[in-house]
Design an enzyme around this catalytic site. Structure first.
Site, mmCIF file in Angstrom:
data_model
loop_
_atom_site.group_PDB
_atom_site.id
_atom_site.type_symbol
_atom_site.label_atom_id
_atom_site.label_comp_id
_atom_site.label_asym_id
_atom_site.label_seq_id
_atom_site.Cartn_x
_atom_site.Cartn_y
_atom_site.Cartn_z
ATOM 1 N N ASP A 81 0.829 -1.213 0.000
ATOM 2 C CA ASP A 81 0.000 0.000 0.000
ATOM 3 C C ASP A 81 0.863 1.262 0.000
ATOM 4 O OD1 ASP A 81 -2.366 1.407 -0.018
ATOM 5 O OD2 ASP A 81 -2.740 1.201 2.131
ATOM 6 N N ASN B 164 -11.004 -2.653 -5.341
ATOM 7 C CA ASN B 164 -10.275 -1.630 -6.105
ATOM 8 C C ASN B 164 -10.957 -1.229 -7.416
ATOM 9 O OD1 ASN B 164 -7.019 -2.828 -4.970
ATOM 10 N ND2 ASN B 164 -8.176 -1.046 -4.264
#
Ligand code: IPE
Ligand code: IPE
Ligand code: MG
Length: 242
Positions: A20, A68
């Site tokens: 991330d 996502n």
């Protein structure tokens, strides 16, 4: 006692990483988010290649979640194109470096060209055993469990499985990760302390490390440091240490 349930000292055998912070890394440089994703992709080989020295046999990386898709069309398309290019460009090196690549996640929403590249890479590296790299692409833990239960239900309906025989091991066999041991250590970069639907079932007894480093800055040295920290932990699996 199974491998996963034996208290051990020493290094982790299976490390899972929530990669991330690519977007923030790009923003800090005044660049578009995709610039960060490209920088992040460049880190993957370095981290994979560090595994043998660190005693890590299995590395699982979260590349794209079932959530996502909520991002802009530009970012999603850019990521899909990055995955295609990445596989094309890195396939031979991964094979030559002894890496066995597998993909987990639901393939139905992925485009045919990408699926073909994924299949080819799995096949190309199927004979390797130095490092087992699993790439989670359109992966979500709840989605995985739901798909597993659906397959299990079909097997019951077809008479191949008795409901009385359904237990933890049965369910595990239907998961995308069925050939992998449970992760010993889950690392998340970028300072967020959440799991975001990653390997929920499999990480029941994993150790977690949340580090501030953004994924494109995650070097081999940072990796080694986090893994060294794992060695100092006392994993009890519900028992008493001693
Ligand atoms: C992780 O980086 C990569 C993917 C989720 C594909 P992010 O894109 O989430 O980066 P941040 O969290 O916005 O910084
Ligand atoms: C998790 O990161 C997914 C991947 C690293 C692929 P996200 O950036 O999507 O997670 P949230 O939205 O911060 O929970
Ligand atoms: Mg993020």
């Amino acid at each position: 006692m199974t491998d996963a349930a034996s208290p051990t000292t020493g290094g982790p055998r299976h490390v899972a990483v929530i990669m991330d912070g690519n977007g923030r890394w790009a923003r800090a440089r005044g660049r578009p988010r995709l610039f960060g994703h490209h920088a992040g992709a460049k880190r993957v080989r370095e981290v994979v290649n560090a595994c043998p020295d660190l005693g890590i046999k299995y590395l699982t990386i979260f590349a794209f979640s079932t959530e996502n898709w909520k991002r802009t069309q530009t970012e999603v398309a850019g990521l899909m194109s990055l995955f295609r290019r990445y596989i094309t460009k890195e396939a031979r090196a991964l094979r030559d470096e002894g890496v066995r690549v597998r993909f987990i996640g639901d393939r139905v929403r992925l485009d045919d060209k990408l699926i073909k590249l994924m299949d080819e890479l799995e096949e190309l590296t199927a004979g390797n055993d130095l490092v087992h790299l699993t790439i989670a692409l359109n992966y979500g833990s709840r989605d995985e469990v739901a798909r597993a239960i659906q397959r299990l239900a079909y097997e019951v309906a077809e008479g191949g499985l008795d409901p009385a025989d359904v237990n933890e091991d049965t369910l595990t066999r239907f998961l995308d990760t069925h050939v992998l041991p449970d992760p010993d250590l889950v690392i998340r970069t970028s300072g967020e302390a959440r799991i975001s639907n990653f390997l929920l079932w499999q990480s029941a007894y994993a150790e977690y490390e949340f580090i501030d480093t953004l994924w494109p800055d995650f070097t081999r040295d940072v990796f080694a440091e986090v893994v060294a920290g794992y060695g100092k932990r006392d994993r009890r699996f519900g028992a008493v240490s001693g």
